[in-house]
Design a protein around this motif. Sequence first.
Motif, PDB file in Angstrom:
ATOM      1  N   PHE A  23      12.762   3.224  43.831  1.00  0.00           N
ATOM      2  CA  PHE A  23      13.191   3.049  42.454  1.00  0.00           C
ATOM      3  C   PHE A  23      12.172   3.635  41.486  1.00  0.00           C
ATOM      4  CE2 PHE A  23      13.594   0.916  38.415  1.00  0.00           C
ATOM      5  CZ  PHE A  23      14.953   0.920  38.211  1.00  0.00           C
ATOM      6  N   GLY A  24      10.879   3.433  41.772  1.00  0.00           N
ATOM      7  CA  GLY A  24       9.860   4.014  40.905  1.00  0.00           C
ATOM      8  C   GLY A  24       9.949   5.524  40.853  1.00  0.00           C
ATOM      9  N   TYR A  25      10.224   6.127  42.011  1.00  0.00           N
ATOM     10  CA  TYR A  25      10.356   7.591  42.042  1.00  0.00           C
ATOM     11  C   TYR A  25      11.576   8.037  41.238  1.00  0.00           C
ATOM     12  CZ  TYR A  25      11.163  12.258  43.934  1.00  0.00           C
ATOM     13  OH  TYR A  25      11.386  13.609  44.062  1.00  0.00           O
ATOM     14  N   LEU A  26      12.708   7.342  41.435  1.00  0.00           N
ATOM     15  CA  LEU A  26      13.904   7.697  40.681  1.00  0.00           C
ATOM     16  C   LEU A  26      13.704   7.488  39.185  1.00  0.00           C
ATOM     17  CD1 LEU A  26      16.690   6.171  42.973  1.00  0.00           C
ATOM     18  CD2 LEU A  26      16.083   8.578  42.718  1.00  0.00           C
ATOM     19  N   TYR A  27      13.062   6.388  38.807  1.00  0.00           N
ATOM     20  CA  TYR A  27      12.815   6.113  37.391  1.00  0.00           C
ATOM     21  C   TYR A  27      11.918   7.195  36.792  1.00  0.00           C
ATOM     22  CZ  TYR A  27      11.166   3.755  33.189  1.00  0.00           C
ATOM     23  OH  TYR A  27      10.850   3.460  31.883  1.00  0.00           O
ATOM     24  N   TRP A  28      10.860   7.558  37.531  1.00  0.00           N
ATOM     25  CA  TRP A  28       9.939   8.585  37.026  1.00  0.00           C
ATOM     26  C   TRP A  28      10.644   9.924  36.883  1.00  0.00           C
ATOM     27  CZ3 TRP A  28       7.738  12.657  40.167  1.00  0.00           C
ATOM     28  CH2 TRP A  28       6.784  13.439  39.481  1.00  0.00           C
ATOM     29  N   GLN A  29      11.426  10.291  37.902  1.00  0.00           N
ATOM     30  CA  GLN A  29      12.139  11.565  37.837  1.00  0.00           C
ATOM     31  C   GLN A  29      13.158  11.568  36.694  1.00  0.00           C
ATOM     32  OE1 GLN A  29      11.115  14.133  39.143  1.00  0.00           O
ATOM     33  NE2 GLN A  29      11.366  14.304  41.338  1.00  0.00           N
ATOM     34  N   THR A  30      13.856  10.456  36.469  1.00  0.00           N
ATOM     35  CA  THR A  30      14.838  10.376  35.393  1.00  0.00           C
ATOM     36  C   THR A  30      14.167  10.470  34.031  1.00  0.00           C
ATOM     37  OG1 THR A  30      16.241   8.989  36.792  1.00  0.00           O
ATOM     38  CG2 THR A  30      16.698   8.969  34.438  1.00  0.00           C
ATOM     39  N   ALA A  31      13.066   9.722  33.854  1.00  0.00           N
ATOM     40  CA  ALA A  31      12.358   9.756  32.569  1.00  0.00           C
ATOM     41  C   ALA A  31      11.816  11.151  32.277  1.00  0.00           C
ATOM     42  CB  ALA A  31      11.225   8.735  32.588  1.00  0.00           C
ATOM     43  N   TYR A  90      12.993  13.954  33.442  1.00  0.00           N
ATOM     44  CA  TYR A  90      14.113  14.858  33.185  1.00  0.00           C
ATOM     45  C   TYR A  90      14.651  14.677  31.768  1.00  0.00           C
ATOM     46  CZ  TYR A  90      18.873  16.691  33.375  1.00  0.00           C
ATOM     47  OH  TYR A  90      20.023  17.362  33.084  1.00  0.00           O
ATOM     48  N   LEU A  91      14.857  13.424  31.340  1.00  0.00           N
ATOM     49  CA  LEU A  91      15.402  13.180  30.000  1.00  0.00           C
ATOM     50  C   LEU A  91      14.439  13.657  28.920  1.00  0.00           C
ATOM     51  CD1 LEU A  91      16.975   9.634  30.513  1.00  0.00           C
ATOM     52  CD2 LEU A  91      18.166  11.835  30.386  1.00  0.00           C
ATOM     53  N   LYS A  92      13.152  13.426  29.135  1.00  0.00           N
ATOM     54  CA  LYS A  92      12.177  13.886  28.144  1.00  0.00           C
ATOM     55  C   LYS A  92      12.147  15.412  28.088  1.00  0.00           C
ATOM     56  CE  LYS A  92       8.412  11.546  27.784  1.00  0.00           C
ATOM     57  NZ  LYS A  92       7.067  10.977  28.035  1.00  0.00           N
ATOM     58  N   MET A  95      15.713   8.743  20.139  1.00  0.00           N
ATOM     59  CA  MET A  95      15.486   8.400  21.546  1.00  0.00           C
ATOM     60  C   MET A  95      15.965   6.997  21.900  1.00  0.00           C
ATOM     61  SD  MET A  95      14.066  11.144  22.715  1.00  0.00           S
ATOM     62  CE  MET A  95      13.273  10.687  24.258  1.00  0.00           C
ATOM     63  N   HIS A  96      16.718   6.368  20.972  1.00  0.00           N
ATOM     64  CA  HIS A  96      17.139   4.988  21.208  1.00  0.00           C
ATOM     65  C   HIS A  96      18.002   4.865  22.467  1.00  0.00           C
ATOM     66  CE1 HIS A  96      18.325   0.889  20.342  1.00  0.00           C
ATOM     67  NE2 HIS A  96      19.608   1.246  20.463  1.00  0.00           N
ATOM     68  N   ASP A  97      18.960   5.764  22.624  1.00  0.00           N
ATOM     69  CA  ASP A  97      19.838   5.685  23.806  1.00  0.00           C
ATOM     70  C   ASP A  97      19.060   5.908  25.098  1.00  0.00           C
ATOM     71  OD1 ASP A  97      21.928   5.231  22.130  1.00  0.00           O
ATOM     72  OD2 ASP A  97      22.665   7.302  22.143  1.00  0.00           O
ATOM     73  N   ILE A  98      18.101   6.836  25.057  1.00  0.00           N
ATOM     74  CA  ILE A  98      17.295   7.086  26.260  1.00  0.00           C
ATOM     75  C   ILE A  98      16.434   5.875  26.587  1.00  0.00           C
ATOM     76  CG2 ILE A  98      15.450   8.526  27.206  1.00  0.00           C
ATOM     77  CD1 ILE A  98      16.592  10.866  25.685  1.00  0.00           C
ATOM     78  N   HIS A  99      15.863   5.227  25.532  1.00  0.00           N
ATOM     79  CA  HIS A  99      15.074   4.012  25.775  1.00  0.00           C
ATOM     80  C   HIS A  99      15.949   2.891  26.327  1.00  0.00           C
ATOM     81  CE1 HIS A  99      11.541   5.161  22.895  1.00  0.00           C
ATOM     82  NE2 HIS A  99      11.690   5.993  23.916  1.00  0.00           N
ATOM     83  N   GLU A 100      17.175   2.799  25.810  1.00  0.00           N
ATOM     84  CA  GLU A 100      18.083   1.777  26.348  1.00  0.00           C
ATOM     85  C   GLU A 100      18.423   2.064  27.816  1.00  0.00           C
ATOM     86  OE1 GLU A 100      21.553   1.338  23.973  1.00  0.00           O
ATOM     87  OE2 GLU A 100      20.625  -0.192  22.720  1.00  0.00           O
ATOM     88  N   PHE A 101      18.592   3.344  28.116  1.00  0.00           N
ATOM     89  CA  PHE A 101      18.852   3.700  29.527  1.00  0.00           C
ATOM     90  C   PHE A 101      17.659   3.334  30.408  1.00  0.00           C
ATOM     91  CE2 PHE A 101      18.826   6.853  32.999  1.00  0.00           C
ATOM     92  CZ  PHE A 101      20.040   6.519  33.589  1.00  0.00           C
ATOM     93  N   ASP A 102      16.443   3.573  29.892  1.00  0.00           N
ATOM     94  CA  ASP A 102      15.246   3.175  30.640  1.00  0.00           C
ATOM     95  C   ASP A 102      15.214   1.668  30.870  1.00  0.00           C
ATOM     96  OD1 ASP A 102      14.465   5.766  30.771  1.00  0.00           O
ATOM     97  OD2 ASP A 102      12.980   5.643  29.173  1.00  0.00           O
ATOM     98  N   GLU A 103      15.531   0.917  29.822  1.00  0.00           N
ATOM     99  CA  GLU A 103      15.548  -0.540  29.952  1.00  0.00           C
ATOM    100  C   GLU A 103      16.619  -0.990  30.953  1.00  0.00           C
ATOM    101  OE1 GLU A 103      16.051  -2.107  26.082  1.00  0.00           O
ATOM    102  OE2 GLU A 103      14.040  -1.498  25.381  1.00  0.00           O
ATOM    103  N   LEU A 104      17.772  -0.270  30.930  1.00  0.00           N
ATOM    104  CA  LEU A 104      18.827  -0.600  31.879  1.00  0.00           C
ATOM    105  C   LEU A 104      18.359  -0.372  33.311  1.00  0.00           C
ATOM    106  CD1 LEU A 104      21.785  -1.366  32.417  1.00  0.00           C
ATOM    107  CD2 LEU A 104      22.367   1.060  32.220  1.00  0.00           C
TER     108      LEU A 104
END
Length: 456
Positions: free
Chosen positions: A33-41, A43-45, A145-154
């Motif tokens: 999960f950490g790897y997926l979260y890091w890769q997603t963050a 990518y979005l950034k 970046m509100h939607d991206i932050h919400e996605f991160d929180e999700l």
Amino acid sequence: MFSVHLSDIPRTISFRTGLMFLALFGCSFLALFGYLYWQTAVYLKAEADTALHRQVDNRSLQAPELRAQEIRKHARQDVEGRLPHSLYSADGELIAGAIDVLPAFKELDTPDQFIWNKPDGNHRPIRFMVHRLENGQLLLVAQDMHDIHEFDELLVRAMISGGVTLLLVGLIGSVLLGHFARRRLDTLSRSIEAIVEGDLNRRLPIRGNHDDIDRIAIVVNTMLDELQRLMSEVKGVCDDIAHDLRTPLTRLIAGLERAQRRSDSEQDYPAVIDAAMVEAKGLLLTFRALLRISEIEASARRGDFAVIDLNAIAADAVEFFEPLAEERNIILSFAPAATPAMLSGDAQLLFDAACNLLDNAIKFSPDGSRVHVEVLTTSGSIGLRISDNGPGIAEGEREAVLRRLYRSEASRHTPGNGLGLSMVSAVARLHDMRLSIHDALPGCRVDLLGQARLPG
């Protein structure tokens, strides 16, 4: 007597193994999960930064008057401030756009972040980039970046809820594994206690799934079968000693008492002594045979194993008994195997076993009958088969005759001590062979079979 308590479950190996795998799987889950979260963050950034650079390029190509008009029009259209653009003078004064105050930034043309306090009172996380235009003015392009932050929180909430679910399911699974393992061990313990209390016919239960506990139970059951066999032999030996050795001892004592009571002359004493010595030597031979069987069963001679040819051993045994067979007009035939019958074993013990089987076959066969010796090599098996035309052995006695000192009523008055087949059975077990007795129609057929193999 046994019951499964929660306090007993943590001490089971299954529960601890379940916890170990839960920890390993949890670590793997967190790492994935950490790897997926890091890769997603990342990518979005990166996508947001790419969009900022593209917007800067588009605005830079516009004429100054058109640029200002387009930024004012964009501010009116972008009511929610999703993609705010602003134009400032070289001194940082607002010319056009939604963001009134130029935020602090580290470098030009480098994405940065700040919290935008909107006129409606909302606070929005903004990723922005400042570019200096050819006329000296400063262009600001930004993205909410509100939607991206919400996605991160999700994602984080999903990780937490998934981790809690994994922990609960893993703990419940570990408890169930420990519970079932404890119940199964309790069943084994009850069986063992019953065996300890004297129920030697009891065996450990086997499920048939060939797991670790089943394998241990099979080994223990095999051990219990051997112990039961040995105890039965000990009991049988005690009974047979009391029955069969009593007669020669009684004759020995009676002869000595008669010699003492009748006060025979000195010329009669040598005959009495000779008779006593014959009885004593017979007893000594019996006990020597018992000791040899015990030595064989203890595998004391396994170190003497070598590669031997069963054809040669059987041929030697047949040659040894040919004079006795000729004396009784018995036809003694021999059929060696077509190929070398090689196996790993003790040549002397196998020769003695073959001699005992031949001795019984000739002893109990009528004069003028036939005894056949054959070496078998079929389907990976190797062994010896001896057939005779004697009275045979009743099916109900075929197991009993393998006991030490056991003698059937039909053979009780023939020479011998009842240890021949016991010695052959011990040799067979030492060589991992199987001794079986069958009908020869008429007569008896004895098979001594094992697996053909070489040492090492």
